[in-house]
Design a protein around this motif. Sequence first.
Motif, short mmCIF file in Angstrom:
data_model
loop_
_atom_site.label_atom_id
_atom_site.label_comp_id
_atom_site.label_asym_id
_atom_site.label_seq_id
_atom_site.Cartn_x
_atom_site.Cartn_y
_atom_site.Cartn_z
N ALA A 108 6.62 11.79 9.96
CA ALA A 108 7.49 10.64 9.69
C ALA A 108 6.87 9.74 8.62
CB ALA A 108 7.73 9.85 10.98
N LYS A 109 5.55 9.55 8.69
CA LYS A 109 4.85 8.75 7.69
C LYS A 109 4.95 9.41 6.32
CE LYS A 109 0.22 7.06 6.46
NZ LYS A 109 -1.22 7.05 6.85
N ARG A 110 4.74 10.73 6.29
CA ARG A 110 4.81 11.46 5.02
C ARG A 110 6.20 11.33 4.41
NH1 ARG A 110 6.99 15.83 3.24
NH2 ARG A 110 7.73 16.43 5.30
N ARG A 111 7.22 11.51 5.22
CA ARG A 111 8.60 11.45 4.71
C ARG A 111 8.94 10.04 4.22
NH1 ARG A 111 12.66 15.63 7.75
NH2 ARG A 111 11.15 17.24 8.26
N SER A 112 8.39 9.04 4.87
CA SER A 112 8.60 7.66 4.42
C SER A 112 7.97 7.45 3.04
CB SER A 112 8.00 6.69 5.43
OG SER A 112 8.10 5.36 4.97
N LEU A 113 6.78 8.01 2.85
CA LEU A 113 6.11 7.91 1.55
C LEU A 113 6.89 8.66 0.47
CD1 LEU A 113 2.41 8.32 2.69
CD2 LEU A 113 3.39 6.30 1.58
N VAL A 114 7.49 9.78 0.83
CA VAL A 114 8.32 10.53 -0.12
C VAL A 114 9.47 9.66 -0.62
CG1 VAL A 114 9.98 12.43 -0.31
CG2 VAL A 114 7.71 12.84 0.65
N ARG A 115 10.11 8.95 0.31
CA ARG A 115 11.20 8.06 -0.10
C ARG A 115 10.69 6.90 -0.94
NH1 ARG A 115 13.67 10.74 3.95
NH2 ARG A 115 15.95 10.88 3.82
N ASP A 116 9.49 6.43 -0.63
CA ASP A 116 8.88 5.38 -1.46
C ASP A 116 8.63 5.90 -2.87
OD1 ASP A 116 7.71 3.02 -2.25
OD2 ASP A 116 5.79 3.42 -1.32
N GLU A 117 8.14 7.13 -2.96
CA GLU A 117 7.94 7.77 -4.26
C GLU A 117 9.26 7.82 -5.04
OE1 GLU A 117 6.49 10.58 -7.35
OE2 GLU A 117 5.49 9.12 -6.07
N LEU A 118 10.31 8.28 -4.40
CA LEU A 118 11.59 8.40 -5.08
C LEU A 118 12.16 7.04 -5.47
CD1 LEU A 118 13.36 11.22 -3.00
CD2 LEU A 118 12.05 11.43 -5.12
N SER A 119 11.86 6.01 -4.67
CA SER A 119 12.42 4.69 -4.94
C SER A 119 11.84 4.04 -6.19
CB SER A 119 12.18 3.76 -3.74
OG SER A 119 10.83 3.32 -3.69
N GLN A 120 10.74 4.58 -6.71
CA GLN A 120 10.10 3.98 -7.87
C GLN A 120 10.71 4.47 -9.19
OE1 GLN A 120 5.62 3.75 -7.36
NE2 GLN A 120 6.21 4.81 -5.49
N GLY A 121 11.83 5.11 -9.11
CA GLY A 121 12.56 5.53 -10.29
C GLY A 121 14.00 5.74 -9.90
N ARG A 122 14.84 5.92 -10.89
CA ARG A 122 16.22 6.27 -10.59
C ARG A 122 16.66 7.29 -11.64
NH1 ARG A 122 19.19 4.50 -14.53
NH2 ARG A 122 18.72 2.58 -15.61
N GLN A 123 17.76 7.94 -11.32
CA GLN A 123 18.29 8.93 -12.24
C GLN A 123 19.18 8.29 -13.30
OE1 GLN A 123 19.77 10.96 -8.62
NE2 GLN A 123 19.70 12.74 -9.96
#
Length: 645
Positions: A108-123
């Motif tokens: 759950a922690k890892r998946r939360s960090l993945v979403r944090d990673e994705l949130s630092q950019g947009r398409q």
Amino acid sequence: MALPIQSRRLALVLAPALLMSCAHSASETNDSKGDFKDVPRADFNRIAAELALPIFWVQDKNTNGAIDQDEVSGYWGLGAEPKLSDAYERILKEYKTPAPAASDAADAKRRSLVRDELSQGRQTIVQTDLTKGSEEDKAIVKNILDAAAGVERIFAKQTGVEALKGAIAKDDTASQFLFFRNQGPWCRAARTEANPDCSALAAKPKPISGSYPADLQAKDPKFCNTLAARKDADTLLSPFVVVKDEGGGKLSAVPYNVAFKDDMAAVSDSLKKAAESIKSPEEAAFKTYLLAASQSFLDNNWQPADEAWSKMNAENSKWYLRIGPDETYDDPCSRKANFHVSFALINKGSLAWQKKLDPLKNDMEKAIAAVGGKPYKARDVSFHLPDFIDVALNAGDSRPPHGATIGQSLPNWGPVANEGRGRTVAMTNFYQDADSKADQKMQAESVFCADTMNRWVENEDARLLDTLLHEASHNLGPSHEYKVKGKTDDQIFGGPLASMLEELKAQTGSLFYGEYLLNKGVLDKSLVEQSHLTFSTWAFGHISNGMRDAQGKSKPYSQLAAIQLGYLMKEKAAVWSPEKPAANGKDQGCMTIDTAKFRAAVPKLAQTVVGVKARGDKKLAEQLVKDYVDGKAATDLHKVIAERW
């Protein structure tokens, strides 16, 4: 050599959409008549990425707050595009009731960090409409798309990620998208890059390059230095081979066409088919390049392809294609050429610039030689000034996780490079959407003081000038294969420092030639001043990415930006005022650019930077890094810029 723009505006994932009658966009394939109005556009695109759905709401053209059929598009690379109705149903469900976290706390922690990673950019999306193209055009594109898929496979093998994708859980769509965007499981955004728990894979593997023996990398953290110290270093570290462990401490250099035989053959076949589809005599130069590149993928001899490619220009083809191994930035030793595809349509806007600057190329070479000093001597140069191109597709090493390359000068090796016959391009269709322009203004207002922001404008001509002069500068002065006492820059400085210095020279050249051409009466003062402000925001963006990656490898553009900004601050051309509010009225502390002092500082900066390369002055190069990259005052400011950006 390339000029990326991953941080000039908010970090972006560029998702090319090729619109053809034989490859419909999402808007053309949907049969639903729903109004699709319950998810805001930003959330729609964010959630689509988190669900790994290759669909994008380009803009709300009629400002009705709902998705209309002509406002969405699918894009290349992530898989089959969904119907809008199906995608919307999934996105709406996630918007209203986000999926619960994984039951396992660590995951759950890892998946939360993945979403944090994705949130630092947009398409954002880059669309190329070929619905009115000829059958020949469509055949060319189809075969180049096939070739691009093969290059993606080769690049995955070079970076050591080919076998990893299958380990992602089927329900972990955010990690699937991260893997696609980052071309591997590792996080790349500034806030999460160094966090070992941020990964698309639960196993959290460490990066292992496919270009060197895995055991060597695991046992020797400084394996690049170990290889460079061997008697056979030139053979093992040559750009177009993979290093293989033969056992008993014996290493061999395996050519790319052997190491990646099946994929190389598949790419070769696709390029040959693209060439065979060309019947138009006006595309003879392009056909010649396709055939030469096809053969190079079979025999690993890239010189004939370089020769054919160098003969293409904005007047003898409507197409631009570069396919093969070129840049070394992502290689752990900065030595191995990574495979990529850049496919585009020619933008004729470059012809006016070429007409203006072509007669001055040798004068520009003499000017940079004079400022750099001995032992470098001016050469006769015959490179192409940048062609402007509108990119349709990037693949492999040309598809970074954040943003895109906006200029490139190639090749990096061989007679075409050494004799100044290379080709340079500036990518003109990136970051032209309203969202990106708004982001850039917002970021600039957060760092500049009001008096400087009042002079800042969104100026596409200034951005193009900066890119054009950067790429031209790669072909002027002491470049990649220039030798001092028989040694190239790689041998003098080491791969990572050499790569950074070449890009530092090119970006310094952009500033230098802006002033040089202004003094010659070729450029107008307002345009040059706007170009300098454009450079400043470019520098802030790269500084915000941090100076080194999670493995400690230097980020060349971040470091060169820090050196240039630090030097300009030393000369009082850029002044940080901690007590003054930024132009946005929210942030405390801001940067003022003094135009007169900036102009006075540029030739001094050029003398320092070009002189380092001309003399092979490793001691001064390392001092520049020490002072402006790693110095305490510098790093404190870098943190502030990163926060704002």
